[in-house]
Design a protein around this motif. Structure first.
Motif, PDB file in Angstrom:
ATOM      1  N   ARG A   3       0.842  -1.203   0.000  1.00 41.75           N
ATOM      2  CA  ARG A   3       0.000   0.000   0.000  1.00 41.75           C
ATOM      3  C   ARG A   3       0.879   1.256   0.000  1.00 41.75           C
ATOM      4  O   ARG A   3       0.638   2.192  -0.757  1.00 41.75           O
ATOM      5  CB  ARG A   3      -0.903  -0.042   1.234  1.00 41.75           C
ATOM      6  N   LYS A   4       1.909   1.221   0.852  1.00 36.96           N
ATOM      7  CA  LYS A   4       2.801   2.388   0.917  1.00 36.96           C
ATOM      8  C   LYS A   4       3.604   2.529  -0.374  1.00 36.96           C
ATOM      9  O   LYS A   4       3.831   3.642  -0.852  1.00 36.96           O
ATOM     10  CB  LYS A   4       3.744   2.255   2.119  1.00 36.96           C
TER      11      LYS A   4
ATOM     12  N   PHE B  67       1.385   3.989  -2.987  1.00 32.87           N
ATOM     13  CA  PHE B  67       1.160   5.414  -2.720  1.00 32.87           C
ATOM     14  C   PHE B  67       2.362   6.246  -3.162  1.00 32.87           C
ATOM     15  O   PHE B  67       2.199   7.303  -3.780  1.00 32.87           O
ATOM     16  CB  PHE B  67       0.877   5.640  -1.233  1.00 32.87           C
TER      17      PHE B  67
ATOM     18  N   VAL C 173      -5.332   7.051  -0.436  1.00 40.24           N
ATOM     19  CA  VAL C 173      -5.227   5.592  -0.340  1.00 40.24           C
ATOM     20  C   VAL C 173      -5.726   5.193   1.045  1.00 40.24           C
ATOM     21  O   VAL C 173      -5.144   5.600   2.059  1.00 40.24           O
ATOM     22  CB  VAL C 173      -3.771   5.129  -0.554  1.00 40.24           C
TER      23      VAL C 173
ATOM     24  N   PRO D  77      -7.101   2.076   3.553  1.00 42.47           N
ATOM     25  CA  PRO D  77      -7.427   0.689   3.870  1.00 42.47           C
ATOM     26  C   PRO D  77      -8.763   0.611   4.629  1.00 42.47           C
ATOM     27  O   PRO D  77      -9.110   1.557   5.353  1.00 42.47           O
ATOM     28  CB  PRO D  77      -6.277   0.243   4.769  1.00 42.47           C
TER      29      PRO D  77
END
Lengths: 93, 93
Positions: free
Chosen positions: A49-50, A53, A69, A71
């Motif tokens: 995810r990071k 991003f 972004v 979660p």
């Protein structure tokens, strides 16, 4: 041990067409699926995810635009409210 | 006892301009704030979230479009990744 995956939403507001296309391509590269015109969703662990991003932010650079972004845990996912009206298939008649 | 509020995202893809305006007006009526061109966010309890969703669905009717109302808990909110590049103010020079 593999990091747990979590449903992740990516929302963006990008003025420039080419940049917007590159943003959507990055989302596809990470296995996300387009859920709306400027929104993707899919399962990612925290590291991915990071990473995604950072790629999106680098792609946007200094251009005008917004990236989000987010979660979403399974409990929240279970409370989603959805409505989808598809376009009717074109008729020959 | 008052129901607990939760951060709520409303995303929509609406083809018709008038309907899209009415959708955004409904979001404003429920105290949400526009965070992107077709996305609002704000705090709602479960009952108000469902009430807003019903209003949005009724507004959309049978027109082509998508609506998504997603609550997000504080733990997830704390992991949001955001990037916002504002347009530079117009210069006289």
């Amino acid at each position: 041990m593999a990091l747990p995956e979590q449903r992740t939403f990516v929302l963006y507001d990008i003025v420039d067409d080419k940049t917007r296309t590159r943003i959507s391509e990055a989302c596809l590269d990470y296995g996300l699926v387009r859920i709306q015109y400027s929104a993707f969703a899919g399962n990612l662990n925290r590291n991915l995810r990071k990473e995604l991003f950072l790629r999106l932010r680098t792609t946007l650079g200094r251009e005008v635009g917004k990236l989000l972004v987010q979660p979403v845990c399974e409990t929240d996912m279970s409370q989603v409210l959805l409505c989808e009206n598809e376009a009717a298939p074109e008729s020959d008649s």
